[in-house]
Design a protein around this motif. Structure first.
Motif, PDB file in Angstrom:
ATOM      1  N   ARG A  98      -4.781 -12.663  -1.303  1.00 33.61           N
ATOM      2  CA  ARG A  98      -3.709 -13.100  -1.990  1.00 33.61           C
ATOM      3  C   ARG A  98      -3.720 -14.277  -2.741  1.00 33.61           C
ATOM      4  NH1 ARG A  98      -0.011  -8.945  -2.039  1.00 33.61           N
ATOM      5  NH2 ARG A  98      -0.026  -7.841  -0.274  1.00 33.61           N
ATOM      6  N   ASN A 138      -0.735 -17.348   4.121  1.00 33.02           N
ATOM      7  CA  ASN A 138      -1.755 -16.130   3.714  1.00 33.02           C
ATOM      8  C   ASN A 138      -2.128 -15.433   4.783  1.00 33.02           C
ATOM      9  OD1 ASN A 138      -4.690 -15.784   3.156  1.00 33.02           O
ATOM     10  ND2 ASN A 138      -4.060 -16.453   1.191  1.00 33.02           N
ATOM     11  N   ARG A 143       0.420 -12.818   5.357  1.00 33.04           N
ATOM     12  CA  ARG A 143       0.451 -11.897   4.163  1.00 33.04           C
ATOM     13  C   ARG A 143      -0.627 -10.834   4.510  1.00 33.04           C
ATOM     14  NH1 ARG A 143       1.949 -15.329  -1.216  1.00 33.04           N
ATOM     15  NH2 ARG A 143       4.165 -16.015  -0.630  1.00 33.04           N
TER      16      ARG A 143
END
Length: 280
Positions: free
Chosen positions: A247, A272, A275
């Protein structure tokens, strides 16, 4: 009165009549209904295409993740073979050659070319050792990204006589292993591209960590390239894919005669990780 035309005899003439809205605007309403049906169909088709595209992107992302993961596992295996097997065997050969050099023949002379062979084997051992670290950095795994980048810049600088200005923010946050590996490979690929294509006499690598975000810049001061021009090769595509998996994002800025700057960014904590967990 509400009379229908059928209720009026033939001897009368209808001068004014109040027809129904459907009778007055029937053609217009049919056209609007047809357009509404067409628009609804197009919207349904668009939604289906968007869902298919998302599924395709998810499949490509998962496939890319597996390919990169498999590549790293193969790199690690080859690195172990080079270090533990081939490197050890070469070291044994160097020891045997050294013993031969320390024991001259009966006439007291060392065989011609033996010392040269010893130097060649020592150089080969060094090359194998460096190649093993390029394939899989043990310092990255055990000591972290900052130490591994220092070693990488030092090796490249010595091997190619290229001064590298290394600036690393000594942050207290330990970078997760997958993000560290991604940034290490991006730096490795970017520095290799500088050596192959830039024609520069110096380079710069800056690593900064602030507020849970990691940012790395790799800069050269070479020829650069024209913005918007074709950029060939798999190196940049691989860097983008690596960052996309965690990401992150990659940006490139370049001007003819002013060099090139490659910037990699990614979140470390906690967004992060969250996600990536939902993206598996």
């Amino acid at each position: 009165m509400n009379l229908r035309p059928a209720d009026v005899t033939a001897s009368f003439t209808i001068l004014f009549s109040d027809t129904s809205p459907w009778f007055r605007n029937g053609t217009f309403l049919l056209v609007m209904l047809a357009l509404l049906i067409i628009q609804t169909g197009l919207l349904i088709l668009l939604v289906v295409q968007i869902k298919r595209r998302r599924r395709s992107e998810q499949a490509v992302r998962q496939l890319t993740r597996r390919v990169i993961s498999g590549t790293e596992e193969e790199r690690s295996r080859i690195a172990r073979e080079l270090h533990d097997d081939i490197g050890q065997r070469l070291s044994l050969i160097a020891i045997q050659l050294g013993l031969c050099a320390s024991q001259p023949s009966e006439d007291g002379c060392v065989p011609a070319g033996l010392n040269d062979s010893i130097r060649d084997v020592d150089a080969l051992i060094t090359d194998v050792h460096n190649l093993s670290h390029q394939l899989h950095s043990s310092k990255l795994e055990h000591l972290g990204l900052r130490v591994a980048l220092k070693e990488l810049c030092q090796q490249i600088s010595e091997r190619h006589d290229l001064p590298i200005d290394l600036q690393i923010d000594q942050g207290s946050v330990r970078v997760p292993q997958d993000i560290a590996l991604c940034f290490y490979r991006v730096a490795q690929e970017a520095l290799n591209n500088i050596i192959k294509h830039s024609g520069t006499d110096r380079a710069q690598l800056i690593l900064l960590e602030a507020q849970g975000k990691l940012r790395m810049q790799v800069r050269d001061f070479g020829g650069g390239f024209k913005p918007g021009g074709p950029v060939t090769g798999l190196g940049l595509s691989t860097m983008r894919e690596r960052l996309r998996i965690i990401r992150g994002d990659l940006s490139i800025a370049s001007k003819p005669g002013r060099g090139t700057v490659i910037t990699a960014r990614a979140e470390i904590f906690p967004q992060n990780l969250a996600r990536r967990a939902t993206d598996v």
